[in-house]
Design a protein around this motif. Structure first.
Motif, mmCIF file in Angstrom:
data_model
loop_
_atom_site.group_PDB
_atom_site.id
_atom_site.type_symbol
_atom_site.label_atom_id
_atom_site.label_comp_id
_atom_site.label_asym_id
_atom_site.label_seq_id
_atom_site.Cartn_x
_atom_site.Cartn_y
_atom_site.Cartn_z
ATOM 1 N N ALA A 294 57.951 84.407 -91.287
ATOM 2 C CA ALA A 294 58.052 83.133 -90.574
ATOM 3 C C ALA A 294 59.475 82.878 -90.118
ATOM 4 O O ALA A 294 59.702 82.016 -89.273
ATOM 5 N N HIS A 295 60.450 83.619 -90.671
ATOM 6 C CA HIS A 295 61.831 83.425 -90.218
ATOM 7 C C HIS A 295 62.141 84.225 -88.958
ATOM 8 O O HIS A 295 63.289 84.263 -88.527
ATOM 9 N N LYS A 296 61.144 84.841 -88.371
ATOM 10 C CA LYS A 296 61.318 85.496 -87.076
ATOM 11 C C LYS A 296 60.789 84.566 -85.990
ATOM 12 O O LYS A 296 61.395 83.546 -85.693
ATOM 13 N N TRP A 297 59.646 84.877 -85.400
ATOM 14 C CA TRP A 297 59.172 84.094 -84.267
ATOM 15 C C TRP A 297 58.899 82.615 -84.577
ATOM 16 O O TRP A 297 59.218 81.750 -83.758
ATOM 17 N N PRO A 298 58.347 82.262 -85.725
ATOM 18 C CA PRO A 298 58.099 80.832 -85.975
ATOM 19 C C PRO A 298 59.359 80.002 -86.245
ATOM 20 O O PRO A 298 59.270 78.783 -86.366
ATOM 21 N N ASN A 299 60.518 80.657 -86.384
ATOM 22 C CA ASN A 299 61.793 79.948 -86.492
ATOM 23 C C ASN A 299 61.907 79.067 -87.731
ATOM 24 O O ASN A 299 62.398 77.930 -87.668
ATOM 25 N N VAL A 300 61.445 79.580 -88.849
ATOM 26 C CA VAL A 300 61.623 78.911 -90.141
ATOM 27 C C VAL A 300 62.908 79.436 -90.775
ATOM 28 O O VAL A 300 63.335 80.555 -90.506
ATOM 29 N N ASN A 301 63.538 78.632 -91.635
ATOM 30 C CA ASN A 301 64.774 79.041 -92.312
ATOM 31 C C ASN A 301 64.572 80.337 -93.093
ATOM 32 O O ASN A 301 63.490 80.641 -93.561
#
Length: 462
Positions: A294-301
């Motif tokens: 999720a820290h790639k495309w979904p832009n989560v920390n």
């Protein structure tokens, strides 16, 4: 006196937290105005951190000031709009804010009794992700650090399931003397899969590799004979080209022979959210396990990895920890689904990010970044430089001529500081890799970055 001391301590803590919030706020709001890579003088200043372990306590406000003065300048602006390296996402505002709150909560997400909210949010986001990616709704999974750990977790579940079929209990008896398991990967399998396989006890030299095409897709016609003790690792989104293995055909052939299919979908799986790109992910839902970030495309920390497994019993059998004082309740307990027991509550900011975007927002993010990648490719081609891949999603590979010339351009772009792109070698050719992942990237960021790269390329060529 004791009460006054307590009030003084509360006041100091309040001031420290306000100071930290203000420093972080200024950093986040100013990220688009600074160099993407730190200047050499800022890197040189890092040596100021090197000192003997202090004997006496230090003032927390001075510690924070020192971190900001030295540390902030030496960060890479990965959360800004002009960072195009390593498939790193930015940080959505809702995710960043939730991360601050989660830090204050400081929850241990091991057991529901330790943190009811962490356990609940983790369960919610796993269901949301299955729904968003079109995966079976009965999957079980967990939140881990990264796709490498997610793949390791899934492979441990696969190992348990395949050996159990052969009458072998790997939890009790280990791998010594166990029936052999074959592992099949594509020639362009990501290094994280190879590391995860190594950690799971499958040596790199024992893997069977399958030939790939010019975009890095596994050739189904070259697939060797599989068996009920085979793990087939396929890829959703090559880290270089963005290409997707032909999952429908690979999964069908694997399951005909009883094999387990694991998907490395670190970023590519999220294309399923977009009606425009979901055809690329067709067939991946037929696999047995999936790893993504999720820290790639979904832009989560950072950090936010996700593992999902169709056979929940195999996952729990591989990951369950037993101790008298760690007895859980009747509901899902997070620590029985991941390698870690004690861990931070990653589900808090993941929930906030997905809630803030919804399906429409996530789809818009994916389609916007893919359009920006197409713009980069168009600009490179128009300027006379060769784009080495079919730009199917958000990855662009460009050559500026010889390996030496390409590497010279990459170094100069990184030193310039306007944007940041990394280098790679793709099927024997040196290339610059442009990965567009951040929610913060704008059309103006793309045009400025493209203009800068082309200017530097022309200067280097001259």
């Amino acid at each position: 006196m004791a009460m006054q001391t307590g009030l003084n301590e509360l006041s100091k803590r309040d001031e420290l937290l306000r100071q930290a919030a203000e420093i972080a706020r200024k950093y986040a709001l100013g990220i688009g105005e600074r160099r993407v890579a730190p200047a050499q003088k800022d890197l040189d200043s890092l040596k100021e951190f090197r000192e003997p372990f202090p004997n006496a306590p230090s003032d927390p406000t001075q510690i924070l000031e020192r971190l900001d003065q030295i540390g902030s300048r030496a960060t890479v602006a990965t959360t800004g709009g002009r960072y195009f390296g390593f498939v790193n996402g930015g940080t959505l505002p809702a995710s960043l804010a939730a991360n601050w709150l989660a830090g204050a909560w400081d929850q241990n997400a091991a057991l529901r009794v330790m943190s009811p909210v962490a356990a609940e949010l983790e369960e919610v986001v796993l269901r949301w992700i299955c729904e968003a990616l079109g995966l079976p709704e009965n999957c079980e999974g967990g939140l881990v650090t990264c796709a490498t750990t997610a793949s390791f977790t899934a492979l441990a579940a696969a190992r348990h399931a395949l050996l159990a079929r052969a009458g072998w209990n790997v939890v009790d008896d280990g791998m010594f003397g166990a029936p052999p398991i074959d592992v099949v990967v594509g020639d362009e399998a990501h290094a994280s899969i190879l590391k995860a396989l190594s950690l799971a006890g499958f040596g790199k030299k024992r893997l069977r590799r399958v030939e790939v095409d010019g975009q890095g897709r596994m050739r189904a016609d070259k697939l060797p004979r599989l068996s009920e003790r085979t793990i087939l690792c396929i890829q959703a989104g090559s880290v270089n080209t963005g290409a997707f293995d032909p999952a429908a055909e690979l999964c069908a052939r694997a399951h005909e022979q009883g094999a387990w299919v694991h998907v490395d979908g670190a970023f590519g799986l999220w294309a399923a959210v977009s009606p425009k790109y979901s055809h690329l992910t067709k067939g991946f839902e037929e696999a047995d396990s999936w790893a993504t970030d999720a820290h790639k495309w979904p832009n989560v920390n950072y950090d936010s990895g996700i593992v999902l497994v169709k056979d929940g019993a195999a996952l729990r059998s591989a990951m369950t920890i037993t101790a008298a004082y760690l007895e859980g309740g009747a509901r899902r307990e997070p620590m029985h689904h991941t390698p870690e027991s004690s861990r931070r509550a990653r589900g808090v900011e993941l929930w906030a990010a997905l809630k803030s975007m919804g399906r429409e927002g996530l789809c818009a993010l994916i389609e916007r970044t893919c359009a920006y990648a197409q713009r980069f490719a168009e600009g490179f081609r128009k300027a006379g430089f060769e784009v080495l891949n079919d730009v199917v999603i958000n990855q662009v590979l460009v050559s500026f001529g010889s390996a030496e010339a390409t590497q010279k351009v990459i170094r100069a772009v990184q030193d310039d500081g306007t944007c940041w792109c990394g280098g790679t070698v793709w099927q024997g050719r040196s290339a610059m890799r442009v990965s567009v992942c951040s929610w913060a990237t704008t059309e103006a960021d793309v045009e400025l970055s493209l203009e800068t790269i082309l200017r530097i390329a022309r200067e280097c060529r001259a």
